[in-house]
Design an enzyme around this catalytic site. Structure first.
Site: not given
Ligand SMILES: NC(=O)C1=CN([C@@H]2O[C@H](COP(=O)(O)OP(=O)(O)OC[C@H]3O[C@@H](n4cnc5c(N)ncnc54)[C@H](OP(=O)(O)O)[C@@H]3O)[C@@H](O)[C@H]2O)C=CC1
Ligand SMILES: CC(=O)N[C@@H](CCC(=O)OP(=O)(O)O)C(=O)O
Length: 346
Positions: A150
């Protein structure tokens, strides 16, 4: 219909995919996973859900899911994504990985910033960095897309055209970025509980944030130089949104008009990028729930620096919206399909 699975569908990015794909006419979601909610219907966990209410969360078992799908979104933490991606690819399923596992081209760089060995370094050369405005043609033919982070999305988009046109000094770049709390995901952490976040504003991971090499990789590529940036992240007490303010010295003779024209011409045909007119600056509230990136800028003649401000919704253009944009390209659908343009404002 393109059949898809969402691995990690109970997290913030997985849920955002459900929200976006509910309006997508060419996609059928056939599998959603969660280890903690396995066996429950979607409506039992998220009572507001109507489109996918009867789907049942299942374990993330590749052998059971792969035969039923064409494409999978990995919405799981980095480290957990890479081997799952490999298993799906081996089964002939296309992968869009929202984690950081395939974004860095160099496994040694991954290992030094992520403090762990890369689980599948052999796949790094196959992965395409999923920023459509820069890698559109490569994404169309990709089977593995590394969806950008992000902060990198918000930082790279405004700076790449200015570097390509050689309007700013690469070594002078400073990026000061702020994120809403959903950027950290949905799992509980002490620093994210209400009393720690509410009415607070703090910097974190100063000079060591793992998005630094991802941003540098793309800015170095655009400029043709190898250089480092200063990149500082902050947590703001709001749910969604990223505002990135970048500072850079402009080259001799370059005016504010030159900078704005370079951005306008680079993004003239881009449906999701808007360059604001003089005197207007982006706000996170203006992109909330959209796949937009708004960019505004000002040249300060006293310091010779450009100040470039960009705003995205971290869960949409910063994650799931961009992932759907990539899916549309990979599947040959119109790029904007399913992606709403209007913000939830106020
Ligand atoms: N939040 C954001 O703004 C952004 C996030 N990302 C990236 O996207 C990915 C998802 O982020 P986000 O949705 O925020 O994460 P969350 O922590 O909100 O959700 C993670 C999801 O993955 C599942 N999960 C966790 N660990 C495992 C595992 N070992 N194996 C299989 N399933 C798993 C969880 O469910 P359960 O534990 O029940 O299986 C849950 O549904 C991350 O890599 C994050 O860094 C990228 C850009 C932006
Ligand atoms: C507010 C906050 O904690 N933000 C996350 C970035 C989220 C993200 O985009 O992380 P990935 O590279 O895993 O997709 C951080 O700073 O690590």
């Amino acid at each position: 219909m393109l059949k898809i699975a969402i691995i990690g569908a109970t997290g913030y990015t997985g849920l955002e995919l459900l929200r976006i794909l509910a309006k997508h006419p060419e996609v059928e979601i056939v599998s959603v996973t969660s280890r903690q909610e396995a066996g429950k219907k979607v409506r039992e966990v998220f009572p507001f859900e109507s489109y996918f209410a009867e789907l049942v969360f299942e374990e993330p078992d590749v052998s059971k899911i792969a035969p039923r799908v064409d494409l999978v979104f990995l919405c799981v933490p980095h480290g957990a994504a890479a081997e799952t991606a490999r298993a799906f690819l081996e089964a002939g399923v296309k992968v869009i990985d929202l984690s950081a596992d395939f974004r860095l081209k160099d496994a040694a760089v991954y290992e030094s910033w992520y403090k762990t060995k890369h689980p599948c370094p052999e796949l790094l050369s196959k992965a395409v960095y999923g920023l459509p405005e820069i890698y559109r043609e490569e994404i169309k033919g990709a089977s593995l897309v590394a969806n950008p982070g992000c902060y990198p999305t918000a930082s790279i988009l405004p700076l790449v055209p200015l570097l390509k046109e050689k309007l700013i000094e690469p070594q002078s770049i400073i990026i000061d970025a702020k994120s809403g709390v959903s950027g950290a995901g949905r799992s509980a952490k002490l620093r994210l509980i209400f009393c720690e976040v509410n009415e607070d504003f703090c910097a974190y991971n100063v000079a060591v944030h793992r998005h630094t090499p991802e941003i540098e990789q793309e800015l170095n590529q655009a400029s043709g130089f190898s250089f480092h940036i200063n990149f500082t992240t902050h947590l703001v007490p709001m749910s969604r949104g990223i505002l990135a303010t970048s500072y850079a010295e402009v080259k001799e003779g370059v005016t504010e008009r030159d900078l704005r024209e370079a951005l306008k011409s680079a993004y003239a045909r881009e449906p999701f990028i808007k360059i604001l007119d003089e005197g207007l600056y982006p706000q996170t509230a203006h992109v909330k729930g959209t796949n937009l990136c708004l960019i505004g800028l000002k040249f300060d003649p006293r310091t010779g620096r450009a100040i470039i401000i960009s705003a995205i919704d971290n869960l949409v253009k910063g994650a799931s919206g961009q992932a759907v944009q990539n899916m549309n390209l990979m599947a040959g659908f119109p790029e904007t399909l399913g992606l709403e343009k209007r913000p939830l404002f106020p």
